[in-house]
Design a protein around this motif. Structure first.
Motif, mmCIF file in Angstrom:
data_model
loop_
_atom_site.group_PDB
_atom_site.id
_atom_site.type_symbol
_atom_site.label_atom_id
_atom_site.label_comp_id
_atom_site.label_asym_id
_atom_site.label_seq_id
_atom_site.Cartn_x
_atom_site.Cartn_y
_atom_site.Cartn_z
ATOM 1 N N HIS A 79 0.851 -1.181 0.000
ATOM 2 C CA HIS A 79 0.000 0.000 0.000
ATOM 3 C C HIS A 79 0.894 1.240 0.000
ATOM 4 O O HIS A 79 1.886 1.302 0.725
ATOM 5 C CB HIS A 79 -0.926 0.023 1.219
ATOM 6 N N GLU A 92 0.653 5.468 0.284
ATOM 7 C CA GLU A 92 -0.097 6.701 0.489
ATOM 8 C C GLU A 92 0.647 7.811 -0.245
ATOM 9 O O GLU A 92 1.816 8.072 0.053
ATOM 10 C CB GLU A 92 -0.228 7.021 1.976
ATOM 11 N N GLU A 124 0.810 11.774 -1.826
ATOM 12 C CA GLU A 124 0.347 13.160 -1.843
ATOM 13 C C GLU A 124 0.921 13.848 -3.079
ATOM 14 O O GLU A 124 2.132 13.849 -3.293
ATOM 15 C CB GLU A 124 0.801 13.907 -0.587
ATOM 16 N N PRO A 131 -4.460 13.130 -0.003
ATOM 17 C CA PRO A 131 -3.692 11.903 -0.258
ATOM 18 C C PRO A 131 -4.575 10.809 -0.849
ATOM 19 O O PRO A 131 -5.782 10.752 -0.601
ATOM 20 C CB PRO A 131 -3.176 11.509 1.140
ATOM 21 N N ASP A 172 -4.645 6.437 -1.632
ATOM 22 C CA ASP A 172 -4.060 5.152 -1.252
ATOM 23 C C ASP A 172 -4.112 4.227 -2.461
ATOM 24 O O ASP A 172 -5.176 4.054 -3.079
ATOM 25 C CB ASP A 172 -4.814 4.536 -0.072
ATOM 26 N N ALA A 203 -3.062 0.342 -3.771
ATOM 27 C CA ALA A 203 -2.610 -1.012 -3.471
ATOM 28 C C ALA A 203 -2.073 -1.624 -4.765
ATOM 29 O O ALA A 203 -2.808 -1.766 -5.749
ATOM 30 C CB ALA A 203 -3.760 -1.842 -2.919
ATOM 31 N N SER A 236 -7.535 2.027 -9.862
ATOM 32 C CA SER A 236 -6.157 2.541 -9.823
ATOM 33 C C SER A 236 -5.575 2.526 -11.232
ATOM 34 O O SER A 236 -5.062 1.502 -11.701
ATOM 35 C CB SER A 236 -5.299 1.689 -8.877
ATOM 36 N N ALA A 244 2.832 2.548 3.212
ATOM 37 C CA ALA A 244 1.804 2.246 4.212
ATOM 38 C C ALA A 244 1.725 0.744 4.447
ATOM 39 O O ALA A 244 0.658 0.126 4.386
ATOM 40 C CB ALA A 244 0.454 2.791 3.759
ATOM 41 N N ASN A 245 2.879 0.120 4.685
ATOM 42 C CA ASN A 245 2.921 -1.312 4.933
ATOM 43 C C ASN A 245 4.135 -1.619 5.811
ATOM 44 O O ASN A 245 5.067 -0.813 5.918
ATOM 45 C CB ASN A 245 3.003 -2.098 3.621
#
Length: 305
Positions: free
Chosen positions: A166, A168, A170, A176, A178, A180, A223, A239-240
């Motif tokens: 993941h 995140e 900006e 922001p 997300d 995956a 995505s 984010a992992n």
């Protein structure tokens, strides 16, 4: 006395030989010649226990290359071209790219055309095409651990044998998002025909002031590749829990730990390509990638006896 530079791939005997011949020719014509190998722009790899493994962007300029250098000639393939621009872009030196490699998507002339290219080069009979570059930085607690100048793309992806990640992200002052995926690519227009294209991103003509965000194997139909203004910086937060790998221009990079962040923004430096004729991007797409070739009709159906 006028001054020129030569950057060559010292792993290719033909590039080494031609570099020496070219140096002797320019010297006989009254030019001062600075020489360097492409290895000077090769990016190192940092390790988790040794995160700082890089040379600051402005310190990659080879000895003898400065603002007085009227032009430089690079002898090699696309990798050598990318390395050469990392070395000389801070000086603003325009570069004639000579293909001694295979595809040579970034090169202007083939090796057998070099002798014809020298005369217009010496008298300044050429155009300069400027291409945007990126500054890529790895930050930990607001300290820059690693940085690089980038012409094609920055790739942040998972390590082998680890699960999907993941990210995140900006972009400028926008909210922001997300994503995956197995990884993400931030690409310049020049890099839109490189890894970004293979990952499903669009081709962007060089003069358009945009960047691309392209997910690698995303886990959502929502995505998709995003094109945005290159005036907006990008910050990526992993984010992992697992470390990631960052690669710049397919060349070098570093590990990115969960608490790190990656900052990507348009560089104040540009890649200045010498063009001996007016740039024709669609011609290059057609010649190198087969884009827009005429449709070939299917053979007429034949009735079997």
């Amino acid at each position: 006395m006028p001054k020129a530079g030569i950057i060559f791939n010292d792993l290719k005997p033909v590039a080494c030989r031609v570099a020496e011949e070219l140096r002797d020719k320019l010297t006989s014509l009254g030019w001062t010649v600075a020489m360097a190998t492409g290895i000077g722009g090769i990016l190192g790899y940092s390790q988790p226990d040794r995160p700082i493994c890089h040379t600051p962007i402005a310190n990659l300029v080879p000895p003898g290359f400065d603002e007085e250098t009227q032009f430089a000639i690079v002898l090699g393939g696309d990798g050598t071209v990318l390395s050469a621009f990392r070395q000389i872009a801070p000086c603003g030196i325009p570069l004639l790219t000579v293909n001694t490699g295979h595809m040579g998507f970034l090169t202007e002339v083939y090796l057998n055309q070099l002798s014809q290219a020298i005369e217009p080069l010496l008298v300044g009979n050429y155009e300069i095409e400027e291409r945007a570059m990126l500054t890529v930085q790895l930050l930990r607690d607001d300290i820059v651990l690693w940085e690089a100048l980038c012409l094609n793309e920055m790739v942040l992806h998972r390590e082998p044998l680890t699960s999907m990640c993941h990210f995140e992200i900006e972009i400028g002052k926008h909210a922001p998002v997300d994503i995956a995926a197995d990884g993400v690519i931030i690409s310049t227009p020049t890099g839109s025909t490189a890894y970004s294209l293979s990952a499903g991103g669009p081709v962007v003509t060089p003069g358009v002031p945009v960047l691309q965000l392209v997910p690698i194997c995303p886990h959502s139909l929502a995505s998709r590749a995003l094109v945005f203004a290159d005036s907006e910086p990008v910050t990526i937060f992993p984010a992992n829990p697992n470390r990631l790998v960052m690669v710049v221009d397919g060349n070098g990079g570093c590990y990115v730990l969960p608490d790190d962040r990656v900052r990507v923004q348009r560089s104040p430096y540009v890649a200045r390509f010498i063009r001996l004729r007016s740039p024709e991007f669609f011609h290059v797409l057609r010649e190198k990638l087969g884009w827009g070739l005429p449709h070939v009709a299917k053979p007429a159906s034949v009735e079997l006896p």
